[in-house]
Design a protein around this motif. Structure first.
Motif, mmCIF file in Angstrom:
data_model
loop_
_atom_site.group_PDB
_atom_site.id
_atom_site.type_symbol
_atom_site.label_atom_id
_atom_site.label_comp_id
_atom_site.label_asym_id
_atom_site.label_seq_id
_atom_site.Cartn_x
_atom_site.Cartn_y
_atom_site.Cartn_z
ATOM 1 N N ASP A 125 0.842 -1.209 0.000
ATOM 2 C CA ASP A 125 0.000 0.000 0.000
ATOM 3 C C ASP A 125 0.875 1.257 0.000
ATOM 4 N N LEU A 126 1.017 1.926 1.126
ATOM 5 C CA LEU A 126 1.815 3.166 1.163
ATOM 6 C C LEU A 126 3.300 2.852 1.053
ATOM 7 N N SER A 127 4.062 3.760 0.473
ATOM 8 C CA SER A 127 5.514 3.614 0.547
ATOM 9 C C SER A 127 5.945 4.097 1.928
ATOM 10 N N ILE A 128 7.131 3.693 2.343
ATOM 11 C CA ILE A 128 7.621 4.074 3.672
ATOM 12 C C ILE A 128 7.732 5.600 3.827
ATOM 13 N N GLY A 129 8.284 6.265 2.811
ATOM 14 C CA GLY A 129 8.457 7.726 2.888
ATOM 15 C C GLY A 129 7.121 8.439 2.917
ATOM 16 N N ASN A 130 6.195 7.950 2.129
ATOM 17 C CA ASN A 130 4.857 8.552 2.086
ATOM 18 C C ASN A 130 4.177 8.397 3.444
ATOM 19 N N MET A 131 4.347 7.222 4.058
ATOM 20 C CA MET A 131 3.746 6.989 5.374
ATOM 21 C C MET A 131 4.341 7.956 6.403
ATOM 22 N N LEU A 132 5.679 8.085 6.403
ATOM 23 C CA LEU A 132 6.332 8.989 7.365
ATOM 24 C C LEU A 132 5.891 10.438 7.126
ATOM 25 N N ASP A 133 5.851 10.837 5.853
ATOM 26 C CA ASP A 133 5.461 12.221 5.525
ATOM 27 C C ASP A 133 4.005 12.495 5.906
ATOM 28 N N SER A 134 3.131 11.502 5.648
ATOM 29 C CA SER A 134 1.700 11.693 5.951
ATOM 30 C C SER A 134 1.486 11.798 7.457
ATOM 31 N N PHE A 135 2.153 10.917 8.198
ATOM 32 C CA PHE A 135 2.001 10.972 9.651
ATOM 33 C C PHE A 135 2.545 12.310 10.180
ATOM 34 N N ALA A 136 3.686 12.721 9.660
ATOM 35 C CA ALA A 136 4.296 13.981 10.108
ATOM 36 C C ALA A 136 3.351 15.155 9.825
ATOM 37 N N ARG A 137 2.722 15.106 8.654
ATOM 38 C CA ARG A 137 1.782 16.181 8.295
ATOM 39 C C ARG A 137 0.621 16.211 9.293
ATOM 40 N N ASP A 138 0.090 15.039 9.632
ATOM 41 C CA ASP A 138 -1.010 14.976 10.615
ATOM 42 C C ASP A 138 -0.557 15.522 11.969
ATOM 43 N N ALA A 139 0.728 15.363 12.260
ATOM 44 C CA ALA A 139 1.252 15.839 13.552
ATOM 45 C C ALA A 139 1.652 17.313 13.477
ATOM 46 N N GLY A 140 1.398 17.945 12.338
ATOM 47 C CA GLY A 140 1.662 19.377 12.203
ATOM 48 C C GLY A 140 3.076 19.712 11.779
ATOM 49 N N LEU A 141 3.815 18.720 11.285
ATOM 50 C CA LEU A 141 5.197 18.974 10.865
ATOM 51 C C LEU A 141 5.235 19.223 9.354
ATOM 52 N N ALA A 142 6.140 20.102 8.941
ATOM 53 C CA ALA A 142 6.195 20.472 7.517
ATOM 54 C C ALA A 142 6.861 19.375 6.689
ATOM 55 N N HIS A 143 6.557 19.366 5.408
ATOM 56 C CA HIS A 143 7.133 18.411 4.457
ATOM 57 C C HIS A 143 8.606 18.779 4.183
ATOM 58 N N PRO A 144 9.520 17.845 4.063
ATOM 59 C CA PRO A 144 9.335 16.412 4.212
ATOM 60 C C PRO A 144 9.423 15.984 5.679
#
Ligand code: ATP
Ligand code: FE2
Length: 337
Positions: free
Chosen positions: A158-177
Motif C-alpha cells: 500500500d503506502l511507501s515508507i516515505g509517504n507513510m512517514l510524511d503523511s504521519f508527520a503532516r497529521d502531527a503538524g510537521l512540515a514536508h518532508p
C-alpha cells in the motif's frame, strides 16, 4: 582542457524532482542539478508538478551544462526517465529528450527510474552484485539481480515508507518532508507504544501502522501518557523492523554478499544501523548510497542510459514512449549478464 565530447545528459522527471545530470561514458560526473517542487500543503498534485517542471526545465538544463563547463553541442547521448511515475510529469522529460535528440541528431534512451537508483548505487559505492533496499517517498522495494532481471523480493502493498512517514508527520503538524523531523523526534524517546507490524510473506503493509499512529496523536491520552517523540520513536521502530525483517530474509534467500541502501529514507541513521546489523550477521558488505545520489537525480538516469546504450545502442523515437506503471522486474538488464 580534456575533451568532453562524449557526454550524456540525463533527465529525471518522474515526480517532484526535475533533475539534470551531465556525465561521461566512464561514469565521471560533471554536474548534477535538481529543481524540486515542494507542495505548500498536502501531497503532490500532478498538474502543479507538471507546471513547475514546465516553468523550470530550461534553466535547470542550462545550469547543469554550464556547471559542467559544457555546451549543448557536447552532448552525445540523451537519457530520460520513461518509467514509473506520474504520467503528466514523465511526459515532460520525454518531450524534452525527444526534442533534443532530434535537433542535435544524437541517440536517445529511456530509463526505468528504479533500476537507475540501483545502478548509480553500484557505481558510486563500487559494489558489484548487491541486494538493494530502495526506500523513498514513492517506493519501498527489496530487489536483487537474478535470472537476467532486477527481481523484486519484497515490496509495499500500500503506502511507501516515505509517504507513510510524511503523511504521519503532516497529521502531527510537521512540515514536508516529514521523514527527517520524525527521525529527530524519535531520538528523544525510547518509550515504545504498540503499533501494527504487518509483513505478509515478503511484502509489507504500512497503512494500518499509519492509521494507528494517527489515532495515537488524536487520543485523549496524547500529551498526558505519551508525547510526539514517543509516537515518532514507535513508528520508526515498527516500520524499520519490518523493512529489516524482509531484507534479512531476502539476504538469506539470495545469499548476496553485498547490501545497498538507497532512496531518500536511506538518510535515516536508525534504519542504517538496523540494516548494518543484519549485514554483519550475514557477513555481507553494507553500503549507503551517498545522499546526493540516493535521492532522485539526473545522473542516475544518465548512467543507466549509458549502460544500456553500450549494449543496445539508442532507441527509435517511436519507441521512447512513457510507461507510468512499468515495474523494474519487467525489464531485461543486458549489461549485467
Ligand atoms: P522516488 O521517486 O524514488 O519514490 P522521492 O520522489 O520520494 O523518490 P526521495 O528524495 O528519494 O524522493 O525521497 C524522499 C523521501 O525521503 C521523503 O519521504 C522524506 O521524508 C524521506 N526522508 C528524507 N530524509 C529522511 C530521514 N532522515 N529519515 C526518514 N525519511 C527521510
Ligand atoms: Fe526515486
Amino acid at each position: 582542457m580534456e575533451s568532453k565530447k562524449k557526454i550524456c545528459l540525463g533527465i529525471e522527471s518522474t515526480a517532484h524532482t526535475f533533475g539534470v545530470g551531465v556525465l561521461d561514458f566512464e561514469g565521471n560526473v560533471y554536474s548534477l542539478v535538481n529543481d524540486i517542487y515542494t507542495p505548500k500543503e498536502g501531497g503532490l498534485h500532478p498538474v502543479l508538478v507538471k507546471e513547475h517542471h514546465l516553468n523550470n526545465f530550461m534553466i535547470t538544463i542550462k545550469n547543469a551544462l554550464s556547471n559542467a563547463n559544457c555546451s549543448i553541442k557536447d552532448i552525445g547521448l540523451i537519457a530520460f526517465s520513461d518509467s514509473p511515475g506520474l504520467g503528466q510529469v514523465l511526459k515532460i522529460g520525454a518531450i524534452i529528450a525527444r526534442m533534443l535528440s532530434q535537433i542535435l541528431k544524437i541517440p536517445i534512451i529511456g530509463v526505468n527510474h528504479c533500476i537507475a537508483h540501483i545502478e548509480i548505487g553500484r557505481l558510486m559505492c563500487n559494489i558489484e552484485d548487491p541486494l538493494t533496499l530502495y526506500v523513498s517517498g514513492g517506493n519501498t522495494i527489496v530487489s536483487a539481480f537474478e535470472s537476467a532481471r532486477y527481481q523484486i523480493f519484497g515490496e509495499t502493498l500500500d503506502l511507501s515508507i516515505g509517504n507513510m512517514l510524511d503523511s504521519f508527520a503532516r497529521d502531527a503538524g510537521l512540515a514536508h518532508p516529514g521523514g527527517p523531523k520524525i527521525e529527530k523526534l524519535a531520538q528523544k524517546s525510547n518509550n515504545y507504544l504498540e503499533l501494527p507490524y504487518v509483513v505478509k510473506g515478503m511484502d509489507l503493509s504500512f497503512s494500518g501502522l499509519y492509521t494507528a499512529a494517527k489515532r495515537l496523536i488524536e487520543s485523549e491520552q496524547y500529551g498526558k501518557n505519551y508525547n510526539l517523540s514517543d509516537v515518532a520513536y514507535s513508528v520508526q521502530e515498527t516500520c524499520f523492523a519490518m523493512l529489516t525483517e524482509v531484507t534479512e530474509r531476502a539476504l538469506a534467500h539470495t545469499e548476496k554478499k553485498e547490501v545497498l541502501l538507497t532512496g531518500g529514507v536511506a538518510a535515516n541513521k536508525k534504519l542504517q544501523k538496523m540494516i548494518e546489523y543484519i549485514c554483519k550477521e550475514h557477513n555481507a558488505r553494507f553500503e549507503v548510497v551517498p545522499l546526493k545520489y540516493a535521492g532522485d537525480n539526473g545522473v542516475m538516469i544518465g548512467w543507466t542510459g549509458i549502460l544500456r546504450y553500450k549494449m543496445e545502442g539508442g532507441q527509435e523515437i517511436s519507441d521512447t514512449f512513457i510507461k507510468p506503471k512499468e515495474r523494474m522486474d519487467q525489464i531485461t538488464v543486458p549489461w549485467r549478464d
